[in-house]
Scaffold this motif. Structure first.
Motif, PDB file in Angstrom:
ATOM      1  N   GLY A  56       5.973   3.720   5.650  1.00 26.61           N
ATOM      2  CA  GLY A  56       5.932   3.885   4.178  1.00 26.61           C
ATOM      3  C   GLY A  56       4.854   3.149   3.573  1.00 26.61           C
ATOM      4  O   GLY A  56       4.152   3.408   2.877  1.00 26.61           O
ATOM      5  N   LEU A  57       4.641   1.712   4.120  1.00 24.59           N
ATOM      6  CA  LEU A  57       3.696   0.790   3.673  1.00 24.59           C
ATOM      7  C   LEU A  57       2.334   1.331   4.197  1.00 24.59           C
ATOM      8  O   LEU A  57       1.357   1.217   3.366  1.00 24.59           O
ATOM      9  CB  LEU A  57       4.249  -0.705   4.459  1.00 24.59           C
ATOM     10  CG  LEU A  57       3.205  -1.739   4.251  1.00 24.59           C
ATOM     11  CD1 LEU A  57       3.194  -2.000   2.360  1.00 24.59           C
ATOM     12  CD2 LEU A  57       3.653  -3.086   4.655  1.00 24.59           C
ATOM     13  N   ALA A  58       2.109   1.620   5.295  1.00 21.90           N
ATOM     14  CA  ALA A  58       0.871   2.114   5.842  1.00 21.90           C
ATOM     15  C   ALA A  58       0.292   3.313   5.029  1.00 21.90           C
ATOM     16  O   ALA A  58      -0.720   3.468   4.634  1.00 21.90           O
ATOM     17  CB  ALA A  58       0.860   2.564   7.363  1.00 21.90           C
ATOM     18  N   SER A  59       1.321   4.276   4.575  1.00 22.32           N
ATOM     19  CA  SER A  59       0.965   5.416   3.642  1.00 22.32           C
ATOM     20  C   SER A  59       0.368   4.783   2.378  1.00 22.32           C
ATOM     21  O   SER A  59      -0.466   5.229   1.796  1.00 22.32           O
ATOM     22  CB  SER A  59       2.138   6.145   3.245  1.00 22.32           C
ATOM     23  OG  SER A  59       2.619   6.761   4.789  1.00 22.32           O
TER      24      SER A  59
ATOM     25  N   LEU B 199      10.535  -6.569  -0.321  1.00 20.82           N
ATOM     26  CA  LEU B 199      10.037  -5.743   0.905  1.00 20.82           C
ATOM     27  C   LEU B 199       9.525  -7.149   2.070  1.00 20.82           C
ATOM     28  O   LEU B 199       9.796  -6.981   3.135  1.00 20.82           O
ATOM     29  CB  LEU B 199       8.684  -5.080   0.586  1.00 20.82           C
ATOM     30  CG  LEU B 199       7.925  -4.612   1.850  1.00 20.82           C
ATOM     31  CD1 LEU B 199       8.654  -3.751   2.780  1.00 20.82           C
ATOM     32  CD2 LEU B 199       6.624  -3.678   1.375  1.00 20.82           C
ATOM     33  N   THR B 200       8.969  -7.927   1.332  1.00 20.25           N
ATOM     34  CA  THR B 200       8.465  -9.235   2.188  1.00 20.25           C
ATOM     35  C   THR B 200       9.805 -10.027   2.953  1.00 20.25           C
ATOM     36  O   THR B 200       9.416 -10.140   3.802  1.00 20.25           O
ATOM     37  CB  THR B 200       7.961 -10.305   1.442  1.00 20.25           C
ATOM     38  OG1 THR B 200       6.684  -9.574   0.640  1.00 20.25           O
ATOM     39  CG2 THR B 200       7.202 -11.342   2.348  1.00 20.25           C
TER      40      THR B 200
ATOM     41  N   LEU C 244       0.855  -6.016   4.766  1.00 22.94           N
ATOM     42  CA  LEU C 244       1.413  -6.782   3.551  1.00 22.94           C
ATOM     43  C   LEU C 244       0.124  -7.854   3.025  1.00 22.94           C
ATOM     44  O   LEU C 244      -0.072  -8.007   2.038  1.00 22.94           O
ATOM     45  CB  LEU C 244       2.699  -7.329   3.938  1.00 22.94           C
ATOM     46  CG  LEU C 244       3.494  -8.081   3.057  1.00 22.94           C
ATOM     47  CD1 LEU C 244       4.099  -6.914   1.896  1.00 22.94           C
ATOM     48  CD2 LEU C 244       4.742  -8.725   3.744  1.00 22.94           C
ATOM     49  N   GLU C 245      -0.287  -8.474   4.285  1.00 23.40           N
ATOM     50  CA  GLU C 245      -1.458  -9.460   3.895  1.00 23.40           C
ATOM     51  C   GLU C 245      -2.469  -8.817   3.153  1.00 23.40           C
ATOM     52  O   GLU C 245      -3.081  -9.483   2.186  1.00 23.40           O
ATOM     53  CB  GLU C 245      -1.913 -10.144   5.254  1.00 23.40           C
ATOM     54  CG  GLU C 245      -2.976 -11.045   5.024  1.00 23.40           C
ATOM     55  CD  GLU C 245      -3.594 -11.646   6.427  1.00 23.40           C
ATOM     56  OE1 GLU C 245      -3.455 -10.894   7.428  1.00 23.40           O
ATOM     57  OE2 GLU C 245      -3.854 -12.795   6.248  1.00 23.40           O
TER      58      GLU C 245
END
Lengths: 423, 363
Positions: free
Chosen positions: A236-239, A254-255, A292-293
């Protein structure tokens, strides 16, 4: 072969009790104890990276493309991806070249479905195309990266396939008349992005759909309403990175969810709340941190110590080098488990991510000083965590696809989607 | 790097032979089924051919698609009564395959398809029992939980009944986070009536939930499941949330929770989760301008202890902390990222695209 999204005959112990957790911690502790100095510290310098053994184990796996691994019969491109990507990370003298590379390219060409597009899980004619092996095949071809490998990708039919998998709600089916979850969005977008096929129709509604899969804890579940899970959280995050829509996620929870998945005793990651450590989450969870970074850097909200201040890269390297490496080659889920290609790939990928992090600033380093020796930090090449493919190879592929025009969509090849299921 | 089981050469040879034979037999069955699909043979023998493949390799999606094609051709009219026998056979086959791999995507998908295709109302109670049975074997199988939720939706099972099911799961095992998570989805549905009345009802139920998690805390404080759920409960009752309590009541409740956690910490001073909860509760008071010098100071002390007990995350506690203003702003901001994936260049040398310098073959 325990993978989070493929056949899972053996995905972790079917237990979750504190007892199992303590047993696992004991097993890890026992392995660590073999490397303890008289003063009680971990003798990291003595723990070698078994590069040659890993390479030999991986090369041997190429032979099993033809036979064996019945459970992988419908996902052989995964095997080519796990192996080629791992070898690429091991360095130029181990990366697939020449005949070995040509054989893999030839095999994947036979997995490609003519006309209706995408890649099937095997070279058997008549197998249907599926997004998971399509992602694995494209990542393999990008990793090999030769003109012949890239030319093997039939972009015109791939575009037809990706468009056919798109659903009205913005998500993607894994295959014709198949299930839908966050893997579908990620694999479709990753593949489309590498091949310069990411158009507005593929983007439509995808970010909103993924945001609806984020749970109150902060992680992302497979579909709306499911509990958060490391594999889907990465997808999901990569998308969202590919869509440039990370802001749709609630980033602070999320973090925190990601940070809490690292296990205190041995430094590895668990996949979900209150589950056991598993080496493969070194990438699925660990690989989410550089993503995230990227989001936090843009908003100048990144803590001064970088992502090394969000998770313990040293702790993860301890777990991977000491608990996951097998001295006869290959890496594993946890002590007591056997090696396999899936875990070898994702342990090495997580290792590459953690090793690439700079040492934290001593001023903010906290109580845990930087500990990983130089031969750990330089063991592997750099990975682009969005695709989990070698960074220079991603660069080259994007360079290759940049100038290619968007192929037309023949309407005769667009078959309608079947009726929706219960979900 | 150790702890690898080793087989004798004889044992290894025997295993290899067995594997090869199994693979060869599987390949011929798989080829037979694929041939029937290519020839568009839609009959009972094709169903049998598929069954011989999927009982060996349940994850072979093409086989399940073929099966649905065959069924569609064999029962083309809308007479669902005629489909019942076929559906029963599908349920038996998928159940056998779930025994082999209880986390197989195509098997769960197929079973769901059959349930709809056959309009198998008569099967709903069986499905609820089957999922309960599989969840007794592995209460974290999220495929099974999701399937159950889908059955519950079509069968119109009430949220109250499902809530009772999760209660039994939690009583059997406090660590079952999947059940706690499901509760967070069910509770708002149980008390879905609109307006202030609904909110008050939900509020009362959530306060009862705090009792349930309290039992879990004192039974196994080191078990993270209930602690995560606890955060959700508190957040639902906070001003502005779905079941917001009047501010004074909320403050009293948070202070009571804080006292409970402090009591637990007297028994378990080194335990991470109550320390984190105490810090969270203290910060919650601050967030809603309900804190005092004393509670703010206590929260800071708890973070300090947390930092020591949970050293792996020391830097996270320092730099990001629990609900510090910096982290709270992140969600509201709008990052813009290069769309091509070139963003990693931002990292400078660490994601350099220059040929990587690998350590020479060290070992």
């Amino acid at each position: 072969m325990a993978t989070f999204w493929e056949s899972t005959y053996d995905d972790g112990l079917p237990t979750h009790s504190t007892n199992e957790q303590l047993k696992t911690e004991d097993a890890c502790r026992a392995v660590f104890e073999e490397w303890i100095n008289p003063d009680g510290s971990l003798s990291r310098e003595s723990v070698s990276f078994c590069r040659t053994e890993h390479a030999a184990y991986l090369k041997a796996g190429l032979g099993s493309l033809a036979a064996g691994y019945v459970s992988l019969d419908a996902s052989r491109p995964w095997l080519t991806y796990w192996i080629s990507h791992s070898l690429e990370l091991l360095g130029p003298s181990h990366a697939l070249r020449g005949d070995e590379a040509d054989n893999v390219v030839g095999f994947l060409r036979r997995c490609q479905v003519p006309g209706t597009g995408g890649f099937a899980g095997g070279a058997h004619p008549g197998q249907i195309a599926h997004l998971a092996p399509t992602y694995a095949a494209i990542n393999t071809l990008v990793t090999i990266g030769t003109p012949a490998a890239l030319a093997a990708i039939d972009r015109a039919s791939l575009r037809v396939f990706l468009r056919r998998m798109k659903r009205p709600d913005g998500s993607f089916s894994m295959h014709d008349d198949g299930e839908c979850d966050v893997r579908g969005v990620y694999t479709a977008l990753a593949v489309a992005s590498l091949t310069n096929l990411l158009d507005d129709e593929l983007r439509r509604g995808a970010a909103e759909w993924i945001a609806s899969c984020q749970t109150y804890e902060g992680g992302i579940g497979a579909t709306p309403g499911e509990e958060a899970h490391g594999g889907y959280t990465f997808c999901g995050l990569a998308s969202m990175v590919l869509l440039d829509r990370v802001e749709l996620l609630r980033v602070p929870p999320l973090t925190r969810w990601l940070v809490e998945r690292q296990m205190g005793v041995h430094g590895g990651f668990q996949g979900r709340t209150n589950k056991l450590v598993d080496g493969c989450y070194s990438f699925w969870q660990g690989g989410a941190f550089p993503l995230l970074e990227a989001a936090l850097t843009r908003t100048a909200e990144l803590p001064s110590g970088g992502i090394a201040s969000l998770f313990s890269t040293d702790g993860l390297l301890d777990y991977l080098f000491v608990c996951c490496q097998q001295s006869n080659g290959g890496l594993r889920d946890k002590p007591g488990r056997g090696r396999d290609y899936y875990h070898t790939c994702y342990c090495l990928s997580g290792l590459a991510v953690a090793a690439a992090e700079p040492e934290p600033d001593p001023a903010t380093a906290g109580t845990r000083p930087a500990t990983s020796p130089a031969h750990w930090k330089t063991a592997l090449g750099f990975v682009n965590p969005v695709y989990n493919v070698s960074a220079p190879k991603v660069e080259a592929a994007l360079e290759w696809s940049r100038e290619l025009p968007l192929p037309p969509l023949p309407s005769s090849l667009m078959r309608p989607q079947p009726a929706p299921t219960l979900a | 790097m150790h702890g690898v089981k080793r087989f004798t050469p004889e044992k290894r040879a025997a295993l290899r032979k067995e594997n090869e034979e199994r693979a060869a037999s599987y390949r011929s069955r798989s080829a037979a089924a694929m041939e029937r699909r290519a020839a568009k043979v839609y009959d009972a023998a094709s169903l049998e051919a598929v069954a011989k493949v999927v009982t060996e390799n349940p994850d072979f999606a093409t086989m399940w698609n073929f099966r649905r094609e065959v069924l569609g051709h064999m029962f083309p009219d809308a007479d669902v009564a005629a489909r019942k026998a076929a559906c029963l056979a599908e349920f038996a086959l998928t159940q056998e395959c779930l025994g082999i791999n209880p986390k197989s995507y195509p098997v769960w998908y197929h079973r769901e398809w059959v349930l709809l295709w056959g309009e198998c109302e008569w099967q709903w109670p069986v499905e609820l029992k089957l999922t309960a049975k599989l969840l007794a074997l592995d209460d974290r199988n999220f495929h099974c939980w999701t399937y159950r939720r889908n059955v519950v939706r079509v069968a119109g099972v009430t949220a109250e009944a499902e809530l009772a099911f999760t209660t039994t799961k939690i009583q059997a095992n406090f660590s079952n986070y999947s059940a706690w998570h499901y509760r967070s989805k069910l509770l708002p549905a149980v008390h879905a009536s609109a307006g202030a009345e609904g909110a008050a009802q939900l509020g009362a139920v959530l306060r009862n939930e705090l009792e349930l998690v309290r039992n879990a805390f004192f039974t196994a404080p080191e078990d993270s499941s209930a602690w995560f759920y606890h955060r959700w409960l508190i957040a639902q009752l906070a001003p502005g949330a779905a079941a917001a309590l009047p501010p004074a009541e909320f403050e009293a409740l948070v202070r009571a929770e804080l006292q409970m956690v402090d009591e637990l910490l007297e028994l378990e001073p080194e335990c991470k989760w109550p320390l984190a909860a105490a810090a969270f509760l203290g910060r919650t008071l601050d967030t809603h301008q309900m804190g005092s010098e004393e509670t703010t100071g206590a929260a800071a002390t708890r973070i300090g202890e947390l930092r020591r007990v949970d050293a792996l995350r020391a830097r996270y506690y320092d730099s990001a902390g629990e609900a510090t203003p910096t982290m709270a702003r992140i969600g509201a901001s709008t990052p813009t990222m290069a769309p091509t994936g070139k963003w990693y260049r931002q990292k400078g040398n660490f994601y350099s695209t220059e040929p990587t310098e690998l350590a020479s073959e060290l070992h």
